[in-house]
Scaffold this motif. Structure first.
Motif, PDB file in Angstrom:
ATOM      1  N   ASP A   1      -3.254  15.882  -0.084  1.00 46.26           N
ATOM      2  CA  ASP A   1      -4.564  15.887  -1.353  1.00 46.26           C
ATOM      3  C   ASP A   1      -3.639  14.430  -1.368  1.00 46.26           C
ATOM      4  O   ASP A   1      -4.146  14.706  -2.712  1.00 46.26           O
ATOM      5  CB  ASP A   1      -3.174  17.714  -1.503  1.00 46.26           C
ATOM      6  N   LEU A   2      -3.855  13.430  -1.436  1.00 49.37           N
ATOM      7  CA  LEU A   2      -3.277  12.359  -1.398  1.00 49.37           C
ATOM      8  C   LEU A   2      -5.209  11.875  -1.865  1.00 49.37           C
ATOM      9  O   LEU A   2      -6.415  12.332  -1.082  1.00 49.37           O
ATOM     10  CB  LEU A   2      -3.314  11.418  -1.493  1.00 49.37           C
ATOM     11  N   GLU A   3      -5.658  11.108  -3.083  1.00 50.63           N
ATOM     12  CA  GLU A   3      -7.067   9.619  -3.574  1.00 50.63           C
ATOM     13  C   GLU A   3      -5.891   9.406  -3.699  1.00 50.63           C
ATOM     14  O   GLU A   3      -6.754   8.168  -5.271  1.00 50.63           O
ATOM     15  CB  GLU A   3      -7.431  11.401  -4.324  1.00 50.63           C
ATOM     16  N   LEU A   4      -5.886   8.228  -3.212  1.00 48.56           N
ATOM     17  CA  LEU A   4      -5.600   7.161  -3.245  1.00 48.56           C
ATOM     18  C   LEU A   4      -5.837   5.962  -1.837  1.00 48.56           C
ATOM     19  O   LEU A   4      -6.783   6.383  -1.186  1.00 48.56           O
ATOM     20  CB  LEU A   4      -3.821   6.496  -2.652  1.00 48.56           C
ATOM     21  N   GLU A   5      -6.660   4.829  -2.510  1.00 51.60           N
ATOM     22  CA  GLU A   5      -6.802   3.432  -1.634  1.00 51.60           C
ATOM     23  C   GLU A   5      -6.638   3.345  -1.046  1.00 51.60           C
ATOM     24  O   GLU A   5      -4.855   3.679  -0.944  1.00 51.60           O
ATOM     25  CB  GLU A   5      -7.338   2.392  -2.133  1.00 51.60           C
ATOM     26  N   THR A   6      -6.124   3.693   0.365  1.00 48.15           N
ATOM     27  CA  THR A   6      -5.737   2.945   1.609  1.00 48.15           C
ATOM     28  C   THR A   6      -5.955   1.831   2.298  1.00 48.15           C
ATOM     29  O   THR A   6      -6.969   1.194   2.460  1.00 48.15           O
ATOM     30  CB  THR A   6      -5.521   4.283   3.095  1.00 48.15           C
ATOM     31  N   ARG A   7      -4.462   1.499   2.681  1.00 47.25           N
ATOM     32  CA  ARG A   7      -4.151   0.399   3.296  1.00 47.25           C
ATOM     33  C   ARG A   7      -4.076   0.355   5.274  1.00 47.25           C
ATOM     34  O   ARG A   7      -3.303   1.377   4.653  1.00 47.25           O
ATOM     35  CB  ARG A   7      -3.806  -0.819   2.752  1.00 47.25           C
ATOM     36  N   PHE A   8      -4.159  -0.595   5.955  1.00 42.79           N
ATOM     37  CA  PHE A   8      -3.564  -0.551   7.192  1.00 42.79           C
ATOM     38  C   PHE A   8      -2.552  -1.764   7.214  1.00 42.79           C
ATOM     39  O   PHE A   8      -3.419  -2.935   7.089  1.00 42.79           O
ATOM     40  CB  PHE A   8      -4.551  -0.172   7.789  1.00 42.79           C
ATOM     41  N   ASP A   9      -1.321  -1.725   7.555  1.00 38.29           N
ATOM     42  CA  ASP A   9      -1.072  -2.967   7.473  1.00 38.29           C
ATOM     43  C   ASP A   9      -0.251  -3.130   8.833  1.00 38.29           C
ATOM     44  O   ASP A   9       0.550  -1.587   9.830  1.00 38.29           O
ATOM     45  CB  ASP A   9      -0.092  -3.270   6.861  1.00 38.29           C
ATOM     46  N   VAL A  10       0.127  -4.770   9.591  1.00 40.42           N
ATOM     47  CA  VAL A  10       0.582  -4.011  10.816  1.00 40.42           C
ATOM     48  C   VAL A  10       1.804  -4.934  10.849  1.00 40.42           C
ATOM     49  O   VAL A  10       2.115  -6.729   9.937  1.00 40.42           O
ATOM     50  CB  VAL A  10       0.240  -5.493  12.050  1.00 40.42           C
ATOM     51  N   ILE A  11       3.731  -4.851  10.874  1.00 44.12           N
ATOM     52  CA  ILE A  11       5.009  -5.550  10.750  1.00 44.12           C
ATOM     53  C   ILE A  11       4.766  -6.003  12.395  1.00 44.12           C
ATOM     54  O   ILE A  11       5.554  -5.201  12.769  1.00 44.12           O
ATOM     55  CB  ILE A  11       5.708  -4.692   9.789  1.00 44.12           C
ATOM     56  N   THR A  12       5.202  -7.387  12.471  1.00 45.44           N
ATOM     57  CA  THR A  12       5.674  -7.785  13.827  1.00 45.44           C
ATOM     58  C   THR A  12       6.780  -8.107  13.710  1.00 45.44           C
ATOM     59  O   THR A  12       7.308  -8.559  12.820  1.00 45.44           O
ATOM     60  CB  THR A  12       4.396  -8.482  14.400  1.00 45.44           C
ATOM     61  N   VAL A  13       7.860  -7.685  14.626  1.00 47.12           N
ATOM     62  CA  VAL A  13       9.417  -8.372  14.820  1.00 47.12           C
ATOM     63  C   VAL A  13       9.425  -8.475  16.112  1.00 47.12           C
ATOM     64  O   VAL A  13       9.293  -8.239  17.290  1.00 47.12           O
ATOM     65  CB  VAL A  13      10.087  -7.453  14.225  1.00 47.12           C
ATOM     66  N   ILE A  14      10.119 -10.172  15.967  1.00 43.10           N
ATOM     67  CA  ILE A  14      10.145 -10.790  17.181  1.00 43.10           C
ATOM     68  C   ILE A  14      11.739 -11.080  17.124  1.00 43.10           C
ATOM     69  O   ILE A  14      11.988 -11.416  16.465  1.00 43.10           O
ATOM     70  CB  ILE A  14       9.603 -11.876  17.526  1.00 43.10           C
TER      71      ILE A  14
END
Length: 100
Positions: free
Chosen positions: A87-100
């Motif tokens: 039941d969240l009302e926050l702006e949402t962001r999608f990130d990708v973290i890459t590890v090599i």
């Protein structure tokens, strides 16, 4: 090191990185049925859904290339379920973290 061990190591590194940046880690490996969110965090007033991708080298493809349109669709579907369940009302962001 097998794929699962590499994934767990990369996710641990990503969590440490996000914590150092001041993110609050809310969930790790959160499941909704067969859908999974690697890391759910909060950055200020923003919900951040983080997909972690790791490779032992870049002989074949950069890890970010493994985030296909199908994968994005599943992440968004899981994020929707998470937001509704909590039941969240926050702006949402999608990130990708890459590890090599």
């Amino acid at each position: 090191m097998n794929t699962r061990e590499l994934g767990e190591l990369a996710e641990g590194m990503a969590q440490q990185y996000l914590s150092k940046l001041g993110y609050k880690i809310l969930e790790t490996n959160w499941y909704h049925g067969h859908l999974e969110l690697d890391i759910v965090a909060q950055d200020g007033n923003e919900l951040v859904i983080v997909e972690v991708k790791a490779r032992t080298g870049i002989r074949y493809e950069h890890p970010s290339e493994a985030v296909t349109n199908g994968k994005i669709k599943r992440i968004v579907e899981a994020a929707d379920a998470y937001i509704i369940e909590k039941d969240l009302e926050l702006e949402t962001r999608f990130d990708v973290i890459t590890v090599i």
